[in-house]
Design a protein around this motif. Structure first.
Motif, PDB file in Angstrom:
ATOM      1  N   UNK A  77       0.827  -1.218   0.000  1.00  0.00           N
ATOM      2  CA  UNK A  77       0.000   0.000   0.000  1.00  0.00           C
ATOM      3  C   UNK A  77       0.858   1.263   0.000  1.00  0.00           C
ATOM      4  N   UNK A  78       1.934   1.228  -0.795  1.00  0.00           N
ATOM      5  CA  UNK A  78       2.765   2.421  -0.979  1.00  0.00           C
ATOM      6  C   UNK A  78       3.845   2.647   0.055  1.00  0.00           C
ATOM      7  N   UNK A  79       3.915   1.788   1.084  1.00  0.00           N
ATOM      8  CA  UNK A  79       4.924   1.955   2.134  1.00  0.00           C
ATOM      9  C   UNK A  79       5.978   0.863   2.044  1.00  0.00           C
ATOM     10  N   UNK A  80       7.213   1.238   2.332  1.00  0.00           N
ATOM     11  CA  UNK A  80       8.312   0.272   2.418  1.00  0.00           C
ATOM     12  C   UNK A  80       8.378  -0.225   3.859  1.00  0.00           C
ATOM     13  N   UNK A  81       8.436  -1.535   4.023  1.00  0.00           N
ATOM     14  CA  UNK A  81       8.440  -2.142   5.356  1.00  0.00           C
ATOM     15  C   UNK A  81       9.656  -3.038   5.480  1.00  0.00           C
ATOM     16  N   UNK A  82      10.386  -2.897   6.570  1.00  0.00           N
ATOM     17  CA  UNK A  82      11.543  -3.758   6.815  1.00  0.00           C
ATOM     18  C   UNK A  82      11.653  -4.066   8.298  1.00  0.00           C
ATOM     19  N   UNK A  83      12.401  -5.099   8.623  1.00  0.00           N
ATOM     20  CA  UNK A  83      12.563  -5.551   9.997  1.00  0.00           C
ATOM     21  C   UNK A  83      13.320  -4.516  10.824  1.00  0.00           C
ATOM     22  N   UNK A  84      12.879  -4.222  12.048  1.00  0.00           N
ATOM     23  CA  UNK A  84      13.597  -3.267  12.901  1.00  0.00           C
ATOM     24  C   UNK A  84      14.997  -3.767  13.245  1.00  0.00           C
ATOM     25  N   UNK A  85      15.897  -2.837  13.506  1.00  0.00           N
ATOM     26  CA  UNK A  85      17.238  -3.206  13.941  1.00  0.00           C
ATOM     27  C   UNK A  85      17.172  -3.855  15.321  1.00  0.00           C
ATOM     28  N   UNK A  86      17.990  -4.891  15.480  1.00  0.00           N
ATOM     29  CA  UNK A  86      18.095  -5.597  16.756  1.00  0.00           C
ATOM     30  C   UNK A  86      19.376  -6.406  16.720  1.00  0.00           C
ATOM     31  N   UNK A  87      19.627  -7.189  17.761  1.00  0.00           N
ATOM     32  CA  UNK A  87      20.785  -8.080  17.763  1.00  0.00           C
ATOM     33  C   UNK A  87      20.699  -9.127  16.663  1.00  0.00           C
ATOM     34  N   UNK A  88      19.513  -9.352  16.109  1.00  0.00           N
ATOM     35  CA  UNK A  88      19.304 -10.465  15.186  1.00  0.00           C
ATOM     36  C   UNK A  88      19.520 -10.113  13.717  1.00  0.00           C
ATOM     37  N   UNK A  89      19.759  -8.837  13.413  1.00  0.00           N
ATOM     38  CA  UNK A  89      20.052  -8.486  12.020  1.00  0.00           C
ATOM     39  C   UNK A  89      21.207  -7.492  11.973  1.00  0.00           C
TER      40      UNK A  89
END
Length: 281
Positions: free
Chosen positions: A188-200
């Motif tokens: 729906x027009x938005x870019x979505x990505x995983x939040x920063x954390x120890x896991x990425x």
């Protein structure tokens, strides 16, 4: 020309320079960065080197070198190798010592390679690439750019054997990242990505994409999302230093939307090129 460096000396890549009792070789006890050069200039060098220093601190590597020292080393190497469109691989390990788990009291080892970058296969950027999903079997400190990449390699190999470009990793039911990339979906027009954390890993290209989205007034959302959401996205793409912004059009055999690179992915890729132009004047 391709060129190497090890502990104060520039060498040819086929020279035998790494002792057997080198902790990077024996334990994977070290960290690294990969920096892309365009027209002989390293892109986002400061950001890469800052992340390198943070990785060194995270694994308690006792380096005496500063960011400026590493910058000078890389720029000297680029000049000596006459590197134009190429990649710099910089590695710092805990040094050379008798094999024993506790930290030795020895100098760290710094090595580097400078090579031409292999271009992406024709059609990847135009047509998009395919991916699989794979359990994220890595350790809990993926924010460190560590030499310990065996789980990444195994997942990447499964993707290759399936005729795919990347394996998208899943941890606790949510997308984490790729084996060597950050992963994004567009909905729906938005870019979505995983939040920063120890896991990425806090990708350097990820930083540039956030800036590009801001400049294009494209909403950028950091939240967790499931593989099901990913398959139902309007667009999917990946980023890394070497692939930049690359569309993914099929995952686990499921076509993403119309099966072609999406308009927002294309816009972000073009804006990324503009960011490079501004930075490399």
């Amino acid at each position: 020309m391709d060129l190497g460096y090890i502990n104060g000396k520039f060498v040819q890549l086929d020279e035998r320079v790494i002792p057997i009792e080198e902790r990077g070789h024996q334990f994977g006890d070290g960290v690294y960065e990969v920096i892309q050069c365009y027209n002989g200039q390293p892109f986002m060098l400061e950001e890469h080197l800052q992340r390198l220093l943070e990785s060194c601190e995270a694994i308690k590597l006792p380096i005496s070198e500063t960011l400026e020292d590493f910058r000078t080393l890389i720029l000297t190497g680029i000049e000596k190798a006459e590197l134009q469109y190429g990649k710099v691989y910089l590695q710092v390990t805990r040094g050379i010592a008798v094999r024993n788990h506790p930290f030795p009291d020895v100098p760290v080892s710094i090595s580097m390679t400078l090579k031409d970058t292999e271009p992406l296969a024709e059609g990847y950027r135009v047509n998009g690439v395919h991916a699989i999903t794979h359990d994220d079997e890595r350790w809990a400190k993926c924010y460190i750019k560590s030499l310990n990449l065996l789980p990444n390699i195994l997942a990447k190999q499964e993707a290759q054997e399936a005729g795919c470009f990347e394996a998208i990793l899943v941890r606790n039911g949510f997308i984490s990242e790729g084996t060597s990339s950050n992963i994004y979906m567009v909905k729906d027009g938005a870019v979505i990505t995983t939040p920063l954390s120890n896991h990425i890993l806090a990708g350097i290209t990820r930083m540039a994409v956030i800036q590009a989205a801001e400049e294009l007034n494209i909403p950028f959302v950091e939240r967790y999302f499931s593989p099901k959401e990913l398959l139902e996205a309007d667009e999917v793409f990946m980023t890394s230093t070497l692939v930049e912004v690359l569309p993914i059009v099929k995952i686990d055999g499921t076509v993403i939307d119309k099966g072609v690179p999406g308009e927002i992915t294309k816009k972000l890729y073009m804006q990324y090129q503009e960011l490079k132009k501004k930075a490399l004047v």
